[in-house]
Design an enzyme around this catalytic site. Structure first.
Site, PDB file in Angstrom:
ATOM      1  N   SER A   1       7.740   4.445  -0.609  1.00  0.00           N
ATOM      2  CA  SER A   1       6.783   4.916   0.395  1.00  0.00           C
ATOM      3  C   SER A   1       7.527   5.547   1.568  1.00  0.00           C
ATOM      4  CB  SER A   1       5.921   3.752   0.896  1.00  0.00           C
ATOM      5  OG  SER A   1       5.351   3.101  -0.209  1.00  0.00           O
ATOM      6  N   ARG A   2       8.744   5.089   1.817  1.00  0.00           N
ATOM      7  CA  ARG A   2       9.506   5.602   2.965  1.00  0.00           C
ATOM      8  C   ARG A   2      10.091   7.000   2.711  1.00  0.00           C
ATOM      9  NH1 ARG A   2      10.791  -0.206   3.778  1.00  0.00           N
ATOM     10  NH2 ARG A   2      10.020  -0.743   5.843  1.00  0.00           N
TER      11      ARG A   2
ATOM     12  N   GLY B   1       9.052  -4.363  -8.441  1.00  0.00           N
ATOM     13  CA  GLY B   1       9.999  -3.328  -8.849  1.00  0.00           C
ATOM     14  C   GLY B   1      11.435  -3.756  -8.582  1.00  0.00           C
TER      15      GLY B   1
ATOM     16  N   HIS C   1       4.499   2.234  -7.906  1.00  0.00           N
ATOM     17  CA  HIS C   1       3.553   1.105  -7.882  1.00  0.00           C
ATOM     18  C   HIS C   1       2.638   1.137  -9.110  1.00  0.00           C
ATOM     19  CE1 HIS C   1       4.100   1.581  -3.358  1.00  0.00           C
ATOM     20  NE2 HIS C   1       4.423   0.325  -3.548  1.00  0.00           N
TER      21      HIS C   1
ATOM     22  N   ASP D   1      13.741  -2.875  -5.017  1.00  0.00           N
ATOM     23  CA  ASP D   1      14.066  -3.887  -3.996  1.00  0.00           C
ATOM     24  C   ASP D   1      14.745  -5.044  -4.726  1.00  0.00           C
ATOM     25  OD1 ASP D   1      12.629  -2.792  -1.513  1.00  0.00           O
ATOM     26  OD2 ASP D   1      11.105  -2.664  -3.070  1.00  0.00           O
TER      27      ASP D   1
ATOM     28  N   GLY E   1       0.820  -1.215   0.000  1.00  0.00           N
ATOM     29  CA  GLY E   1       0.000   0.000   0.000  1.00  0.00           C
ATOM     30  C   GLY E   1       0.852   1.262   0.000  1.00  0.00           C
ATOM     31  N   ALA E   2       0.231   2.389   0.439  1.00  0.00           N
ATOM     32  CA  ALA E   2       0.870   3.719   0.333  1.00  0.00           C
ATOM     33  C   ALA E   2       1.346   3.878  -1.121  1.00  0.00           C
ATOM     34  CB  ALA E   2       2.000   3.885   1.328  1.00  0.00           C
ATOM     35  N   LEU E   3       0.427   3.635  -2.028  1.00  0.00           N
ATOM     36  CA  LEU E   3       0.787   3.523  -3.446  1.00  0.00           C
ATOM     37  C   LEU E   3       1.280   4.849  -4.016  1.00  0.00           C
ATOM     38  CD1 LEU E   3      -2.189   1.302  -4.697  1.00  0.00           C
ATOM     39  CD2 LEU E   3       0.063   0.576  -3.846  1.00  0.00           C
TER      40      LEU E   3
HETATM   41  O1  PAF Z   1       7.937  -4.825  -1.924  1.00  0.00           O
HETATM   42  C1  PAF Z   1       6.966  -4.878  -1.135  1.00  0.00           C
HETATM   43  O2  PAF Z   1       6.115  -4.007  -1.104  1.00  0.00           O
HETATM   44  C2  PAF Z   1       6.838  -6.060  -0.174  1.00  0.00           C
HETATM   45  O3  PAF Z   1       8.081  -6.473   0.269  1.00  0.00           O
HETATM   46  C3  PAF Z   1       6.044  -7.226  -0.771  1.00  0.00           C
HETATM   47  C4  PAF Z   1       6.718  -7.816  -1.997  1.00  0.00           C
HETATM   48  C5  PAF Z   1       4.634  -6.770  -1.139  1.00  0.00           C
HETATM   49  C6  PAF Z   1       5.912  -8.362   0.262  1.00  0.00           C
HETATM   50  O4  PAF Z   1       5.284  -7.913   1.430  1.00  0.00           O
END
Ligand code: PAF
Length: 286
Positions: free
Chosen positions: A193-194, A154, A44, A157, A38-40
């Site tokens: 989001s952070r 994405g 995203h 990460d 979330g917190a799109l």
């Molecule tokens: O990247 C994220 O937002 C999270 O790590 C994920 C892949 C949704 C798993 O909780």
């Protein structure tokens, strides 16, 4: 957008999710899953747009997964914006939003942990013990709950993406994992989001991370010795104003093992802290 004007429906449990997906499959529709917490943001939504281009139907999941946060991390403070998220997904014409709560994902007596051994070690794995076990477990569950044709993540990460590709291959989960390039602000800061945690002065420092990693990647591709160059970058980041540099490292892009020779696809990755935010980023060595 009002709920009645949108074709977006929300399901919160596994049976309802499966019923809806079964309808799509019976109509020969392909399905893409976009797992999120979330917190799109625009990053995203780029995943969602790609998912829409890949498959006939898209399901987005929103679940702030407690098992991937350490005891001193920001689970309680993690940004949540359910109604804005709903608006964004409805406007993007997404068909289904899956929002399980923790009792659905981790019911009483839950005791299974998915651990991807090697690629979860090092880099963020050293600084966030247990993080990738939490990610691997929740992503395995989401994939098995939805059994999508595609799942879209994405590259920001990057280690997470490598962990997920590994677990899907190792567990024979029939899904195509699609990784998409990081979406950035105009000044290069990776969307996250952070970023919401950054104060104005910190926000002005933050783009130096991408600039430094890009310089390291270009120097390595021009023959610089990678560990020496990464150590210099760590110093430069501290001078630029980051509070701590957890790591700057160049790794094999597929295995995340330390670089042994030039010529194989490589990635420069880093994690830093800046005020309350922990920022990660990575760039390819071209
Ligand atoms: O990247 C994220 O937002 C999270 O790590 C994920 C892949 C949704 C798993 O909780």
């Amino acid at each position: 957008m009002s709920e009645s004007a949108s074709s977006l429906s929300v399901v919160r449990d596994v049976d309802s999710l499966r019923r809806r997906l079964k309808d799509w499959r019976s109509a020969n529709q392909t399905i893409a899953l976009v797992p999120t917490m979330g917190a799109l943001h625009t990053g995203h939504m780029a995943l969602v747009e790609h998912a829409k281009a890949l498959a006939d139907e898209v399901v987005v999941s929103i679940f702030v997964n407690p098992t991937q946060f350490g005891p001193d991390e920001d689970l309680a403070a993690y940004p949540r914006s359910d109604s804005e998220d709903w608006e964004l997904l409805a406007a993007a014409d997404v068909g289904l939003l899956y929002m399980p709560d923790a009792s659905v994902m981790y019911p009483e007596h839950f005791q299974t942990d998915v651990k991807v051994i090697k690629v979860s070690q090092g880099l963020c794995g050293d600084h966030r013990p247990g993080h990738f076990d939490g990610v691997a477990t929740v992503v395995t569950k989401l994939l098995l709950q939805a059994l999508p044709d595609y799942a879209v993540f994405g590259e920001k990460d990057y280690q997470q993406l490598v962990v997920i590709k590994r677990l899907v291959a190792d567990l024979d989960i029939p899904v195509d994992i699609v990784g998409l390039p990081t979406v950035r602000e105009l000044d290069g800061l990776a969307l996250s989001s952070r970023n919401a945690y950054l104060s104005e002065p910190e926000r002005a420092i933050a783009p130096a991370l991408y600039k430094e990693l890009s310089a390291v990647a270009s120097d390595i591709s021009n023959g610089a010795e990678s560990s020496e160059r990464c150590a210099q970058a760590a110093e430069a980041l501290l001078k630029a104003g980051f509070n701590t540099v957890e790591y700057v490292d160049a790794r094999d892009a597929e295995t995340l093992m330390p670089l042994t020779s030039h010529g194989k696809p490589a990635r420069v990755l880093a994690a830093v802290t800046l005020g309350k935010a922990r920022l990660i980023d990575n760039v390819p060595v071209l």
